[in-house]
Design a protein around this motif. Structure first.
Motif, PDB file in Angstrom:
ATOM      1  N   UNK A 167      22.009  11.092  89.214  1.00  9.34           N
ATOM      2  CA  UNK A 167      21.527  12.658  89.777  1.00  9.34           C
ATOM      3  C   UNK A 167      22.602  13.769  89.906  1.00  9.34           C
ATOM      4  N   UNK A 168      23.609  13.389  90.412  1.00  9.97           N
ATOM      5  CA  UNK A 168      24.768  14.374  90.690  1.00  9.97           C
ATOM      6  C   UNK A 168      25.564  14.408  89.363  1.00  9.97           C
ATOM      7  N   UNK A 169      25.928  13.470  88.595  1.00  6.84           N
ATOM      8  CA  UNK A 169      26.806  13.526  87.589  1.00  6.84           C
ATOM      9  C   UNK A 169      26.128  13.596  86.104  1.00  6.84           C
ATOM     10  N   UNK A 170      24.803  13.233  86.176  1.00 10.48           N
ATOM     11  CA  UNK A 170      24.112  13.613  84.981  1.00 10.48           C
ATOM     12  C   UNK A 170      24.130  12.352  83.795  1.00 10.48           C
ATOM     13  N   UNK A 171      25.167  11.358  84.028  1.00  8.83           N
ATOM     14  CA  UNK A 171      25.355   9.928  83.365  1.00  8.83           C
ATOM     15  C   UNK A 171      24.019   9.151  83.725  1.00  8.83           C
ATOM     16  N   UNK A 172      23.234   8.689  82.640  1.00  5.69           N
ATOM     17  CA  UNK A 172      22.279   7.841  82.809  1.00  5.69           C
ATOM     18  C   UNK A 172      22.608   6.315  82.737  1.00  5.69           C
ATOM     19  N   UNK A 173      22.471   5.518  83.894  1.00  7.81           N
ATOM     20  CA  UNK A 173      22.501   4.347  83.646  1.00  7.81           C
ATOM     21  C   UNK A 173      21.245   3.409  83.596  1.00  7.81           C
ATOM     22  N   UNK A 174      21.263   2.611  82.604  1.00  8.31           N
ATOM     23  CA  UNK A 174      20.049   1.676  82.541  1.00  8.31           C
ATOM     24  C   UNK A 174      20.705   0.202  82.909  1.00  8.31           C
ATOM     25  N   UNK A 175      21.759   0.167  83.632  1.00  8.81           N
ATOM     26  CA  UNK A 175      22.405  -1.080  83.868  1.00  8.81           C
ATOM     27  C   UNK A 175      22.985  -1.253  85.028  1.00  8.81           C
ATOM     28  N   UNK A 176      22.479  -0.765  86.120  1.00  8.73           N
ATOM     29  CA  UNK A 176      23.065  -0.792  87.384  1.00  8.73           C
ATOM     30  C   UNK A 176      22.588  -1.994  88.101  1.00  8.73           C
ATOM     31  N   UNK A 177      21.464  -2.687  87.600  1.00  9.14           N
ATOM     32  CA  UNK A 177      21.375  -3.971  88.054  1.00  9.14           C
ATOM     33  C   UNK A 177      22.621  -5.015  87.942  1.00  9.14           C
ATOM     34  N   UNK A 178      23.291  -4.816  86.802  1.00  7.49           N
ATOM     35  CA  UNK A 178      24.417  -5.580  86.541  1.00  7.49           C
ATOM     36  C   UNK A 178      25.563  -5.464  87.704  1.00  7.49           C
ATOM     37  N   UNK A 179      25.837  -4.328  88.347  1.00  5.67           N
ATOM     38  CA  UNK A 179      26.742  -4.153  89.335  1.00  5.67           C
ATOM     39  C   UNK A 179      26.001  -4.844  90.587  1.00  5.67           C
ATOM     40  N   UNK A 185      20.580 -15.892  88.286  1.00  7.26           N
ATOM     41  CA  UNK A 185      20.658 -14.903  87.133  1.00  7.26           C
ATOM     42  C   UNK A 185      19.509 -14.228  87.059  1.00  7.26           C
ATOM     43  N   UNK A 186      18.420 -14.619  86.893  1.00  5.99           N
ATOM     44  CA  UNK A 186      17.113 -13.899  86.529  1.00  5.99           C
ATOM     45  C   UNK A 186      16.636 -12.890  87.498  1.00  5.99           C
ATOM     46  N   UNK A 187      17.143 -12.992  88.660  1.00  2.32           N
ATOM     47  CA  UNK A 187      16.780 -12.011  89.747  1.00  2.32           C
ATOM     48  C   UNK A 187      17.197 -10.601  89.344  1.00  2.32           C
ATOM     49  N   UNK A 188      18.375 -10.722  88.414  1.00  5.58           N
ATOM     50  CA  UNK A 188      19.094  -9.319  88.310  1.00  5.58           C
ATOM     51  C   UNK A 188      18.811  -8.979  86.619  1.00  5.58           C
ATOM     52  N   UNK A 189      17.538  -9.164  86.082  1.00  4.73           N
ATOM     53  CA  UNK A 189      17.438  -8.979  84.889  1.00  4.73           C
ATOM     54  C   UNK A 189      17.450  -7.291  84.675  1.00  4.73           C
ATOM     55  N   UNK A 190      17.053  -6.837  83.403  1.00  5.03           N
ATOM     56  CA  UNK A 190      16.973  -5.534  83.196  1.00  5.03           C
ATOM     57  C   UNK A 190      15.939  -4.627  83.812  1.00  5.03           C
ATOM     58  N   UNK A 191      15.017  -5.580  84.338  1.00  4.42           N
ATOM     59  CA  UNK A 191      13.950  -4.687  85.199  1.00  4.42           C
ATOM     60  C   UNK A 191      14.350  -4.353  86.409  1.00  4.42           C
ATOM     61  N   UNK A 192      15.356  -5.053  86.998  1.00  2.00           N
ATOM     62  CA  UNK A 192      16.035  -4.600  88.133  1.00  2.00           C
ATOM     63  C   UNK A 192      16.774  -3.126  87.888  1.00  2.00           C
ATOM     64  N   UNK A 193      17.252  -3.018  86.922  1.00  2.00           N
ATOM     65  CA  UNK A 193      18.239  -1.711  86.562  1.00  2.00           C
ATOM     66  C   UNK A 193      16.894  -0.621  86.314  1.00  2.00           C
ATOM     67  N   UNK A 194      16.083  -0.995  85.663  1.00  2.00           N
ATOM     68  CA  UNK A 194      14.874  -0.008  85.305  1.00  2.00           C
ATOM     69  C   UNK A 194      14.352   0.438  86.662  1.00  2.00           C
ATOM     70  N   UNK A 195      13.992  -0.701  87.741  1.00  2.00           N
ATOM     71  CA  UNK A 195      13.603  -0.349  88.836  1.00  2.00           C
ATOM     72  C   UNK A 195      14.425   0.729  89.674  1.00  2.00           C
ATOM     73  N   UNK A 196      15.725   0.647  89.367  1.00  2.00           N
ATOM     74  CA  UNK A 196      16.813   1.371  90.305  1.00  2.00           C
ATOM     75  C   UNK A 196      16.438   2.925  89.736  1.00  2.00           C
TER      76      UNK A 196
END
Lengths: 237, 337, 291
Positions: free
Chosen positions: B62-74, B247-258
């Protein structure tokens, strides 16, 4: 002769910013009419308003029919070709493809093929460059291409936005000469927007002076040329 | 692209009423666990957790304009740091949260360095790769002795300290709420000042920002690090609240949900993180109530519906609505912009 | 050597699928500068439609072409009805709409057809094909062939037809396109239709290999996304090459280097590595920003 284009009480705005405040003018069939004025006066906006590219209110009739409610794509189909500000080149397409797009709405495919030759006769340089990517053409060539693309429509009315902008005087002269030829031999009416008032008045039959979104003066090109205020502010002598 | 208004200076009268409003809101939020069931308290705790994670992603996107599709990883890293520390080393749960934050700060910063060369979609792909790889990495055999492989790690729910007369669910709620307040205060301080302006400048006018002397490389990787830190803290809190990581609770779907959460909540808006968290926590439940057969279809319809009605997110819609209300309520307090 | 060649060829076969989906992504990207995350699910859903038709007794190729037409119409309708209203919304809001479409199609497919996998027929013979001293699966060769035919048709369409030219123009310069009379909105809808139709072909070609289930396209979309970016997201030819490249790479990595578990992650990391060195992709245009 009847007026081909009749504009009355035309307002236009970009979002909340109003640019035109009730402009009236008309254009005779077969004539060249110039809209003059300083930077920011609303000349380009007037042309864009005619093609429904900005929010407008007011009346615009073309060939006796009202067109202000029509979409840009449909206005083109009535025979109004617009050479936009910045030339509107399709930079990734070839010169020939650019021209072909100009004739997109025409149904007479055979005549279109012949028109390529007609255009190349006016602008031989475009023929040399026909397979070249249009974005790599020089500024003058792109302006020629823009005019040619508009002519491929076989328009009744040609809207020209600052054809001299950013070009060397020699090229401007060439383009203006061709405009005159086209107007005389093909009976294409032209509405010309120019900052270069001297050149525009040499070409035009009739002119309107626009200041901050309003018409402040109108008359034949000769009358306008004689006007003291115009001479001082726009012609510089 | 987004009308970002970082806390414009308000007149004192309205700032006083704002403080009163915030205090009342805080009181209500504190009273909530006594008014709902333990399960609902747990759900509300997750809202708080998600809000922290979304604020983190919002700093970056939002603030810095960098799109992340992987924040579920963090989020996953934060969760696993907390789980491993508690399970293998007997570290107290409250201490795992700052550790998770620091680990993610470092990871995020390091990831941000190569990501500097990438923009827009390419960054989206790089972060996408991160998000996709994470569950697979967590399942990896070499890490299994720490991560517990596919089985994951079970954590014991912490008891309330000092013999407080509340149950563990309520305690976790307050614990999370306290950290949320701390993180939001920190974020608010960070974003309304110089740093926030620099981040926004880099987002909107990258070339001009650089010309004005904003060290965009540093700020961008810093934004990555801080963003990852928030999300990691949330991950740790989430792990403690759920008492389980796998592991499976932190899939790509979580990142997309964020990502969905910050867009629906409102980009570049601090309260937007809370609205978004409410959405991603409760709307799937509502969808499930409406149709057991195809709950996700209903969820999808909600997503699209929200974007139709509020294309700039809930926070944006509130901002617009509030401005309209003020204009209507008589022009005395009228502030344009 | 034999095994190696077979792996390469299998890579080309899946690569063709990635190439098709990548091309579908690029088509919508060029016109809107957005990546359609729902592209894969649309392809999956279309494949289910084909399955229904075949299941109802329709001959394979009839079902194939009918599905392509249905997918085309579906794509056009989605653009006109669902995407159009958010045309002017911020980029990420549109992305959320795409994600919404993704979950809707995924969920609908699961609801209508259940999540159990289904066998999808191949139109090609079961016996392996004998080329020189090598044996290849007929479906793989057929799939590559179908992919190449689709790509060839598309190339011809965009290169030689007035409509194709108009679509390219509309994607590039919408304002100028309107000024020559192109209905830009419809070109966009047409692009969605074509992308959806290409996706349907890709889905029907991959389904016999991976079996049909609502999640079958998730991984494929990812590879296609990677392929599009590796090739250069504004270059259709690049996307196709990128697709084949990613397919072969993925297969060889899986077979020889790291096994099937981690190949997805590894392939992606490798691709990101490439992108760090060449941020515009292998065949993309380098963008010079005007200050």
């Amino acid at each position: 002769m009847a007026a081909l284009l009749e504009v009355s009480n035309l307002h236009a705005a970009y979002g909340p910013t109003r640019v035109l405040h009730g402009i009236d003018f008309s254009l005779e069939e077969g004539s060249i009419t110039a809209l003059l004025g300083a930077n920011g006066a609303g000349k380009t906006t007037t042309l864009r308003a005619l093609c429904a590219m900005v929010q407008t209110s007011g009346e615009i009739s073309f060939g006796g029919a009202r067109i202000e409610a029509k979409a840009t794509e449909d206005i083109v189909r009535l025979g109004i070709a617009h050479v936009p500000d910045g030339r509107g080149t399709f930079v990734n397409l070839s010169t020939e493809e650019n021209l072909r797009l100009g004739a997109y709405v025409r149904k007479d495919k055979r005549a279109v093929e012949q028109d390529f030759e007609r255009i190349y006769a006016y602008f031989p340089r475009l023929k040399e460059r026909r397979h070249q990517q249009a974005g790599t053409l020089s500024g003058g060539e792109q302006q020629m291409l823009a005019v040619s693309r508009a002519l491929m429509l076989r328009p009744r009315l040609l809207l020209l936005d600052e054809p001299s902008f950013g070009l060397a005087p020699l090229i401007v002269r060439e383009i203006f000469d061709i405009m005159r030829a086209i107007n005389q031999s093909e009976k294409v009416s032209i509405l010309l927007v120019e900052q270069n008032a001297a050149m525009a008045l040499d070409l035009a039959d009739h002119a309107y002076l626009i200041e901050t979104g309003r018409v402040v003066l109108s008359g034949s090109a000769d009358e306008i040329k004689q006007n003291d205020a115009v001479r001082r502010s726009y012609l510089g002598y | 692209m987004m009308p970002a208004s970082p806390a414009t200076a308000a007149p004192t009268a309205s700032s006083k009423s704002r403080i009163i409003g915030l205090a009342a809101l805080l009181l209500a939020v504190c009273a909530l666990p006594f008014m709902v069931s333990n399960y609902h308290t747990f759900q509300l705790t997750l809202v708080l957790v998600y809000a922290i994670a979304l604020l983190g992603l919002n700093i970056l996107t939002g603030y810095n304009g960098q799109i992340s599709l992987g924040h579920g990883a963090f989020y996953a890293i934060g969760a696993y740091v907390a789980a491993i520390l508690m399970d293998k080393f007997g570290v107290p749960y409250w201490l795992t949260v700052p550790v998770a934050g620091v680990v993610c700060l470092a990871t995020g910063f390091l990831f941000g360095l190569p990501a500097l060369r990438l923009e827009g979609l390419y960054l989206a792909l790089a972060t996408f790769a991160l998000g996709v790889s994470m569950p697979q990495l967590l399942k990896d055999k070499h890490l299994e002795q720490w991560t517990g492989g596919v089985q994951g790690i079970v954590i014991i729910k912490p008891d309330p300290p000092f013999g407080l007369p509340i149950n563990p669910d309520q305690w976790l709620y307050y614990f999370t709420l306290a950290i949320l307040l701390l993180m939001f205060l920190l974020g608010w301080n960070l974003l309304r000042g110089r740093v926030g302006r620099s981040l926004i400048a880099i987002r909107d006018q990258p070339v001009a920002a650089e010309a004005m002397g904003v060290n965009s490389a540093l700020y961008k990787s810093l934004a990555f690090g801080v963003s990852a830190m928030y999300t990691g803290v949330a991950g740790a809190l989430g792990a403690i609240a759920v008492q389980f990581v796998a592991p499976d609770s932190f899939g790509i779907f979580l990142s997309i949900t964020f990502l969905v959460g910050i867009v629906i909540g409102g980009l570049a808006s601090i309260p937007g993180a809370i609205y978004g968290a409410i959405f991603i926590q409760f709307v799937p439940n509502i969808a499930d109530e409406i149709s057991k057969a195809a709950p996700w279809a209903i969820y999808g319809v909600f997503m699209i519906g929200f974007m139709y009605v509020m294309p700039v997110g809930v926070a944006g819609a509130i901002r617009i609505g509030w401005a309209r209300f003020r204009r209507k309520a008589g022009g005395s307090g009228h502030h344009p912009g | 050597m034999d095994a190696f060649l077979n792996q390469v060829f299998a890579g080309l076969a899946t690569g063709g699928i990635y190439a098709s989906v990548a091309l579908a992504l690029v088509m919508i990207y060029q016109a809107t500068h957005l990546v359609n995350f729902a592209q894969g699910e649309l392809a999956m859903f279309s494949t289910y439609i084909a399955w229904t038709l075949i299941d109802a007794g329709m001959p394979y190729w009839a079902a194939f072409f009918l599905t392509v037409v249905i997918a085309f119409v579906l794509g056009v309708l989605i653009e006109r009805i669902i995407v159009r209203p958010v045309e002017r919304a911020p980029v990420l809001s549109v992305v959320v709409v795409f994600i919404g479409l993704l979950v809707i199609f995924n969920s609908l497919a699961g609801w209508i057809y259940s999540y159990t996998i289904k066998v999808f027929p191949s139109p090609f013979p079961k016996e392996p094909v004998h080329i020189g001293s090598h044996f290849f699966s007929a479906h793989q060769i057929g799939a590559v062939g179908v992919t190449l035919v689709v790509l060839g048709l598309l190339y011809a369409f965009f290169r030689y037809t007035p409509l194709g030219l108009a679509m390219r123009a509309a994607a590039q310069n919408p304002d100028s396109s309107r000024l020559v009379g192109i209905r830009v909105g419809w070109m966009l809808a047409l692009g969605w239709g074509l992308a959806s139709a290409i996706g349907a072909v890709a889905g029907m070609m991959v389904a016999p290999v991976v079996y049909l289930d609502p999640n079958m396209m998730a991984g494929i979309l990812l590879y296609a996304f990677a392929a599009a970016l590796v090739g250069g997201v504004d270059s259709p030819g690049g996307a196709v090459l990128g697709g084949f490249l990613v397919g072969v790479l993925e297969n060889l990595l899986g077979a020889y280097v790291i096994g099937n578990e981690l190949k997805l992650a590894f392939a992606l990391v490798l691709i990101v590595g490439v992108l760090v060195v060449r941020p515009s992709g292998l065949f993309g245009k380098v963008h010079v920003t005007r200050v």
